[in-house]
Design an enzyme around this catalytic site. Structure first.
Site, short mmCIF file in Angstrom:
data_model
loop_
_atom_site.label_atom_id
_atom_site.label_comp_id
_atom_site.label_asym_id
_atom_site.label_seq_id
_atom_site.Cartn_x
_atom_site.Cartn_y
_atom_site.Cartn_z
N HIS A 73 0.85 -1.19 0.00
CA HIS A 73 0.00 0.00 0.00
C HIS A 73 0.88 1.24 0.00
O HIS A 73 1.85 1.31 0.79
CB HIS A 73 -0.92 -0.01 1.23
CG HIS A 73 -1.87 1.14 1.22
ND1 HIS A 73 -2.97 1.17 0.39
CD2 HIS A 73 -1.86 2.32 1.89
CE1 HIS A 73 -3.61 2.33 0.57
NE2 HIS A 73 -2.96 3.03 1.47
N GLU A 126 -9.34 -9.55 6.86
CA GLU A 126 -10.64 -9.31 6.24
C GLU A 126 -11.03 -7.84 6.14
O GLU A 126 -12.04 -7.51 5.55
CB GLU A 126 -11.71 -10.15 6.95
CG GLU A 126 -11.44 -11.64 6.74
CD GLU A 126 -12.53 -12.56 7.25
OE1 GLU A 126 -13.62 -12.08 7.60
OE2 GLU A 126 -12.28 -13.78 7.28
N GLU A 178 8.62 1.07 -2.41
CA GLU A 178 7.74 -0.11 -2.55
C GLU A 178 8.53 -1.27 -3.15
O GLU A 178 8.46 -2.41 -2.69
CB GLU A 178 6.54 0.20 -3.45
CG GLU A 178 5.56 1.20 -2.88
CD GLU A 178 4.33 1.37 -3.77
OE1 GLU A 178 3.86 0.39 -4.36
OE2 GLU A 178 3.83 2.51 -3.89
C1 GAR Z 1 1.36 0.78 -6.21
O1 GAR Z 1 1.70 2.11 -5.86
C2 GAR Z 1 0.67 0.10 -5.06
O2 GAR Z 1 1.18 0.46 -3.81
C3 GAR Z 1 -0.75 0.58 -5.24
O3 GAR Z 1 -0.97 0.54 -6.63
C4 GAR Z 1 0.27 0.77 -7.29
C5 GAR Z 1 0.49 -0.34 -8.29
O4 GAR Z 1 1.62 -0.05 -9.08
N1 GAR Z 1 -1.68 -0.25 -4.53
C6 GAR Z 1 -2.75 0.24 -3.92
O5 GAR Z 1 -3.06 1.41 -3.93
C7 GAR Z 1 -3.59 -0.80 -3.20
N2 GAR Z 1 -4.59 -0.17 -2.41
P1 GAR Z 1 2.28 -1.18 -9.95
O6 GAR Z 1 1.16 -1.81 -10.79
O7 GAR Z 1 3.26 -0.45 -10.83
O8 GAR Z 1 2.92 -2.18 -9.04
#
Ligand code: GAR
Length: 200
Positions: A108, A141, A173
């Site tokens: 996240h 959950e 990330e």
């Molecule tokens: C990432 O920034 C991830 O943290 C976010 O979507 C992006 C996907 O990037 N996820 C969320 O917001 C989940 N709630 P990616 O497809 O390049 O990995």
């Protein structure tokens, strides 16, 4: 060798970072399958180009339980040990989560429990926090509520746009997702209450 199952919906940069570390031998696992709910997801095309097993599972006309049963069946067929949500923009049903207890990770783009849900980077910027970051957690959950395995902190600069902040967070990330996967695969995470603690 343990099997990873990657679920994604879009760009797939987290998948790509994980895949590179798997191929470099830095993550002790193989990627058994990459599954998407979006046919046009760049991550799915990338996975195909890299030679991984890929599946597109459309969700139109299916309720959440039916859809999730399909995904669970695929993950089981591919003998997946650890499920990694990598920008998978769907909420998992309790039945799905019960099939992989403490074996689903999510990334996240915020320091949970702040800014759970969608548009986390935009909301962090608008709120005016001086630091944000990213979180890898075990999926339970709730929405973005499970035990936190890894976090990284990123400064928010006065001249940041949503894009520049998101890019700074994304670099972290890519680093912490692989780190969390290794901890889980090596069974170095113990759950105490809602805390995910590193085993000695
Ligand atoms: C990432 O920034 C991830 O943290 C976010 O979507 C992006 C996907 O990037 N996820 C969320 O917001 C989940 N709630 P990616 O497809 O390049 O990995």
């Amino acid at each position: 060798m343990k099997n990873l199952g990657i679920l994604l919906s879009g760009r797939g940069s987290n998948f790509e970072a994980i895949a590179k570390n798997v191929l470099a031998g830095k993550i002790p696992a193989r990627i058994a399958a990459v599954i998407s709910n979006r046919e046009e997801a760049r991550g799915l095309a990338l996975a195909r180009e890299m030679g991984f097993e890929t599946r597109y599972v459309p969700s139109q006309g299916k309720n959440r339980e039916t859809y999730d049963q399909e995904i669970v069946a695929l993950l089981k067929a591919f003998r997946v040990d650890l499920v990694c949500l990598a920008g998978f923009m769907r909420i998992l049903s309790p039945a799905f989560i019960r099939e992989f207890p403490r074996r689903i990770l999510n990334i996240h783009p915020a320091l949970l429990p702040s800014f759970a849900g969608l548009d986390a980077q935009k909301r962090a910027l608008e709120y005016g926090v001086k630091f944000s970051g990213c979180t890898v957690h075990i999926v339970d959950e709730g929405v973005d509520t499970g035990p936190i395995v890894c976090q990284a902190v990123v400064p928010v600069k006065d001249d940041d746009s949503e894009e520049t902040l998101a890019a700074r967070i994304l670099a972290e990330e890519h680093r912490i997702y692989s780190e969390a996967i290794c901890l889980m695969l090596e069974d170095r995470v113990g759950i105490v209450g809602r805390r995910a603690l590193r085993k000695k």
